[in-house]
Design an enzyme around this catalytic site. Structure first.
Site, mmCIF file in Angstrom:
data_model
loop_
_atom_site.group_PDB
_atom_site.id
_atom_site.type_symbol
_atom_site.label_atom_id
_atom_site.label_comp_id
_atom_site.label_asym_id
_atom_site.label_seq_id
_atom_site.Cartn_x
_atom_site.Cartn_y
_atom_site.Cartn_z
ATOM 1 N N GLY A 155 0.847 -1.204 0.000
ATOM 2 C CA GLY A 155 0.000 0.000 0.000
ATOM 3 C C GLY A 155 0.874 1.242 0.000
ATOM 4 N NE ARG A 202 -2.359 -4.249 -0.768
ATOM 5 C CZ ARG A 202 -1.841 -3.677 0.311
ATOM 6 N NH1 ARG A 202 -0.726 -4.144 0.824
ATOM 7 N NH2 ARG A 202 -2.429 -2.629 0.865
ATOM 8 C CG ASP A 209 4.212 -7.023 7.372
ATOM 9 O OD1 ASP A 209 3.662 -6.471 6.383
ATOM 10 O OD2 ASP A 209 3.564 -7.461 8.344
ATOM 11 C CB THR A 247 3.120 0.505 6.937
ATOM 12 O OG1 THR A 247 1.720 0.419 7.263
ATOM 13 C CG2 THR A 247 3.905 0.208 8.191
ATOM 14 C CG ASP A 271 -1.551 -0.079 8.837
ATOM 15 O OD1 ASP A 271 -2.288 0.906 8.707
ATOM 16 O OD2 ASP A 271 -1.711 -1.135 8.205
ATOM 17 C CG ASP A 299 1.699 -2.985 11.044
ATOM 18 O OD1 ASP A 299 2.487 -2.463 10.228
ATOM 19 O OD2 ASP A 299 0.762 -3.716 10.694
ATOM 20 N NE ARG A 347 -3.434 -5.667 6.246
ATOM 21 C CZ ARG A 347 -3.484 -5.623 4.921
ATOM 22 N NH1 ARG A 347 -4.495 -6.144 4.284
ATOM 23 N NH2 ARG A 347 -2.533 -5.070 4.229
HETATM 24 O O1 F6P Z 1 -1.035 -0.182 4.129
HETATM 25 C C1 F6P Z 1 -1.721 -0.905 5.103
HETATM 26 C C2 F6P Z 1 -3.158 -0.627 4.992
HETATM 27 O O2 F6P Z 1 -3.279 0.737 5.083
HETATM 28 C C3 F6P Z 1 -4.067 -1.346 5.999
HETATM 29 O O3 F6P Z 1 -4.321 -0.648 7.168
HETATM 30 C C4 F6P Z 1 -5.310 -1.571 5.183
HETATM 31 O O4 F6P Z 1 -6.021 -2.689 5.634
HETATM 32 C C5 F6P Z 1 -4.783 -1.808 3.836
HETATM 33 O O5 F6P Z 1 -3.613 -1.033 3.730
HETATM 34 C C6 F6P Z 1 -5.740 -1.454 2.701
HETATM 35 O O6 F6P Z 1 -5.053 -1.522 1.513
HETATM 36 P P1 F6P Z 1 -5.652 -1.575 0.041
HETATM 37 O O7 F6P Z 1 -7.109 -1.271 0.122
HETATM 38 O O8 F6P Z 1 -4.888 -0.524 -0.680
HETATM 39 O O9 F6P Z 1 -5.351 -2.919 -0.484
#
Ligand code: F6P
Length: 341
Positions: free
Chosen positions: A10, A72, A103, A125, A127, A129, A171
């Site tokens: 992301g 991804r 990660d 990220t 997040d 995390d 997440r």
């Molecule tokens: O980058 C991590 C994150 O922001 C998470 O918190 C979220 O679940 C996910 O990306 C959503 O990503 P996408 O909708 O772009 O696949």
């Protein structure tokens, strides 16, 4: 010397600041050549890349997203893809590869390192995390955006005497929810680390409304009720095996409305948290990470990731960073909970 850089997973604010810092440090200090792979690992698989020059990174420091694009794509899923990645890196003449990601991206980098490819990781990220670094860039921006939204929800919620529920990203860890919740004076913060008690939440909100007539509830997308499961948008998984979360906000909004009888509204912030310009903090952190990652290549520190520890940039083993998700510090959560309804 020819180095490559890619941004995977992301996107997050600050990626362009890293690309700029890496490019300028590599070219201006060491006289290296820099190329950028398009759309993460997909670009390496397809041999799709662009040259990065001091000129091509002008004016990108403050811009959100990534000029290289991201995806991804997971080349470790299929052994043939992994072979192709290694062949392409050789064919293109990459002496060292910088991988900017969370990660998932870092786990691919580790695999390549174990196979003899010279890689250095940069953590990213919203997040926050990733283990082994105090902060990832993008997080500060996301927290600022969410805090601004909470301030806005507060004034409209107060005017209508409502309970306002705000669903935020996170997440596996509730860092955004907790930091923004503290800054935006949340009356309840629900995070993946602590399954919540619906009955208790509603009782507390009802009690608060006897005196305050307004409440703010922040819920991370990965939060779940005691004995319950995460709420999914779809069961489909991405190339790294992740499901798409979402819907917990809707679920609790309905429950709160039914159990308390108080008018309740939901706002799902979604990708607004990831878009747009990085904060000054994230621009500076991303720049420091970028420069330090190039230094790490210069020093031959392969298989390492740059990290922030007590205000200093250090290098650590990528393995250490991806061993487990970094969960919310319970002392921090306790501070947040002092202000709950
Ligand atoms: O980058 C991590 C994150 O922001 C998470 O918190 C979220 O679940 C996910 O990306 C959503 O990503 P996408 O909708 O772009 O696949």
């Amino acid at each position: 010397m020819r180095i490559g850089i890619l941004t995977g997973g992301g996107d997050c604010p600050g990626l362009n600041a890293v690309i700029r810092a890496v490019t300028r440090r590599a070219i201006e200090t060491f006289g290296w050549e820099v190329i950028g792979f398009k759309d993460g690992w997909k670009g390496v698989l397809e041999g799709n890349y662009i040259p990065l020059t001091a000129q091509s990174v002008v004016g990108i420091l403050h811009k959100g997203g990534t000029i290289l694009g991201t995806s991804r794509t997971n080349p470790t899923k299929n052994p043939e893809d992994l072979i192709r990645v290694k062949e392409n890196l050789k064919k293109i003449g990459i002496d060292a590869l910088l991988t900017v990601g969370g990660d998932d991206t870092l786990s691919v980098a580790l695999k390549l390192h174990q196979d003899g490819v010279k890689v250095v990781g940069i953590p990213k990220t919203i997040d926050n995390d990733i283990s082994a670094t105090d902060f990832t860039f993008g997080f500060n921006t996301a927290v600022s955006i969410v805090t601004d939204c909470l301030d806005r929800l507060q004034t409209t919620g107060e005017s209508h005497h409502r309970i306002m529920v705000c669903e935020v990203m996170g997440r596996h860890a509730g860092w955004i929810a907790v930091h923004a919740g503290i800054a935006g004076s949340a009356d309840a913060i629900l995070i993946p680390e602590i399954p919540f008690d619906m009955e208790d939440l509603c009782l507390r909100l009802k009690k608060r409304h006897e005196r305050k007539h307004f409440s703010l509830v922040v819920v991370a997308e990965g939060a779940k009720p005691i004995g319950g499961m995460e709420v999914l948008i779809t069961r489909e998984v991405d190339a790294f095996g992740h499901v798409r979360l979402g819907g917990i906000g809707q679920l609790i909004t309905q429950e709160i409305k039914n159990r308390t009888g108080i008018e309740t509204r939901l706002t799902v912030l979604g990708h607004i948290q990831r878009g747009g310009s990085p904060t000054a903090y994230d621009r500076a952190l991303a720049t420091r990470f970028g420069v330090s990652a190039v230094n790490a290549i210069h020093n031959g520190e392969f298989g390492k990731m740059v990290a922030l520890r007590m205000e200093k940039i250090i290098t650590i083993e990528i393995e250490e960073a991806i061993l487990k998700n970094k969960k919310v510090d319970m002392e921090l959560y306790e501070i947040a909970s002092l202000f709950f309804a």
